[in-house]
Design an enzyme around this catalytic site. Structure first.
Site, mmCIF file in Angstrom:
data_model
loop_
_atom_site.group_PDB
_atom_site.id
_atom_site.type_symbol
_atom_site.label_atom_id
_atom_site.label_comp_id
_atom_site.label_asym_id
_atom_site.label_seq_id
_atom_site.Cartn_x
_atom_site.Cartn_y
_atom_site.Cartn_z
ATOM 1 N N HIS A 107 0.837 -1.202 0.000
ATOM 2 C CA HIS A 107 0.000 0.000 0.000
ATOM 3 C C HIS A 107 0.870 1.250 0.000
ATOM 4 O O HIS A 107 1.906 1.297 0.669
ATOM 5 C CB HIS A 107 -0.873 -0.043 1.262
ATOM 6 C CG HIS A 107 -1.818 1.095 1.428
ATOM 7 N ND1 HIS A 107 -2.858 1.346 0.567
ATOM 8 C CD2 HIS A 107 -1.899 2.061 2.384
ATOM 9 C CE1 HIS A 107 -3.540 2.406 0.980
ATOM 10 N NE2 HIS A 107 -2.972 2.860 2.079
ATOM 11 N N ASN A 131 -2.925 8.712 5.008
ATOM 12 C CA ASN A 131 -3.533 7.598 4.286
ATOM 13 C C ASN A 131 -4.644 8.120 3.376
ATOM 14 O O ASN A 131 -4.955 9.313 3.373
ATOM 15 C CB ASN A 131 -4.080 6.565 5.270
ATOM 16 C CG ASN A 131 -4.211 5.185 4.656
ATOM 17 O OD1 ASN A 131 -4.015 4.994 3.464
ATOM 18 N ND2 ASN A 131 -4.543 4.205 5.478
#
Length: 351
Positions: free
Chosen positions: A298, A318
């Site tokens: 990620h 994020n």
């Protein structure tokens, strides 16, 4: 709940229905389960969670199955938090709550490695001489970090676009004195020829190479996020930023990463986000020995660093909405053997 257990419950519920001389004609297995399994556990919390995360299910049976998964994940979170004084961070239920571990990993993984030979052509960051480091740094306070975005509203594996765009937004703001939100959808739709795969993953380097070759990327206002790959609709009339080069951080070197964040600005990074602890992170300094330094899944953006309660951390942005973590951010352990691969695959754009 496995198929055998589900069949047993349905059969028992059906028998109860018949013994009560009630008509079961036309009832599905899900209807019977819904009626005779009783109320959902933690009903109000479940209903609030579904509303908050816009969860809808096709049938009672599907909802029951998802509820059972949610209960299992809820128990994991409670058990962790009972020992949060040991772990040093807390967890909370979030968007991922009704997914199994394998489903989560299928959906969230969006890291695609780039050809190492190609990457080796990009210059490596060199720490400036006599660089001084503040005790803490937060680029949000300097107008270099945009608002938290949400890639997962559509379950799209596009973290590479959000990581690259986040770093470019920061570089552009610091150079021009104005923060402009840029288009991740532009990247999804148009960077496939450079090695990305739309909602099936990609890489920050591929994204940067597209922006360089394309002489820019559009603004988010002109090219909004749909969460699915569509026809490329870039227009130079709506360009929000452009870039000319890529600088990579020496792989695994947190000292170089810290120097880059200090002297340059936000940096795109790839991390291992596959653990349940990361999945449900809520607050505190994330520190997990199970987090791999070599298996990234990620992309995110390092926007600063600091120390709290004696623990050094990276401040990382994020793209899972402000409902995740600390209003969309996570504090990840710093100077701890490159935990989670925070410095394994890090880079930033030059204008």
């Amino acid at each position: 709940m496995n198929k055998l257990s589900l069949l047993f419950v349905v059969n028992v519920a059906t028998l109860v229905c018949l013994l009560q001389v009630q008509s079961c004609q036309g009832w599905s297995a899900g209807d019977i389960l819904f009626k005779y399994q009783g109320k959902y556990k933690h009903h109000e919390e479940w209903r609030w969670w579904k509303t908050t995360h816009a969860k809808n299910y096709a049938s009672h049976q599907e909802e029951l199955e998802r509820h059972l998964i949610w209960l299992s994940n809820r128990k994991y979170i409670e058990q962790h938090n009972a020992n949060s004084h040991i772990f040093g961070f807390t967890l909370a239920m979030n968007y991922w709550g009704d997914m199994t571990d394998s489903e989560y990993n299928d959906v969230h993984k969006s890291y695609e490695p780039t050809n190492k030979k190609l990457v080796s052509n990009f210059p490596v960051f060199e720490t400036p001489q006599n660089l001084t480091y503040p005790d803490s740094l937060d680029w949000r306070t300097k107008g270099a970090v945009g608002s938290i975005k949400d890639q997962m509203a559509y379950q799209c594996g596009s973290s590479y676009a959000f990581g690259a765009i986040g770093a470019l937004e920061g570089a552009n703001a610091l150079a021009n004195g104005q923060l402009v939100s840029l288009s991740e959808q532009n990247i999804l739709d148009c960077s496939v020829p450079y090695g990305n795969f739309g909602c099936s993953g990609g890489n920050v380097y591929n994204t940067f190479m597209y922006v360089i070759a394309n002489s820019g990327v559009d603004t988010e206002d002109s090219y909004y996020y749909k969460g699915r790959q569509d026809e490329c609709s870039y227009s130079s009339n709506n360009r929000g930023a452009k870039m000319s080069g890529i600088v990579r951080i020496k792989s695994g070197d947190e000292s170089s990463l810290m120097a880059a964040v200090t002297s340059v600005g936000p940096v795109a990074v790839a991390v291992d986000a596959s653990s349940n602890a990361f999945r449900y992170y809520s607050s505190g300094v994330f520190d997990s020995s199970r987090c791999s330094s070599s298996s990234s899944t990620h992309f995110m953006v390092v926007t600063g660093y600091g120390t709290t309660n004696g623990k050094d951390y990276w401040l990382v942005k994020n793209s899972w909405s402000s409902n995740w973590g600390m209003n969309g951010y996570i504090m990840m352990t710093r100077g701890n053997y490159n935990q989670c691969g925070i410095a394994t695959d890090a880079s930033y754009p030059t204008l």
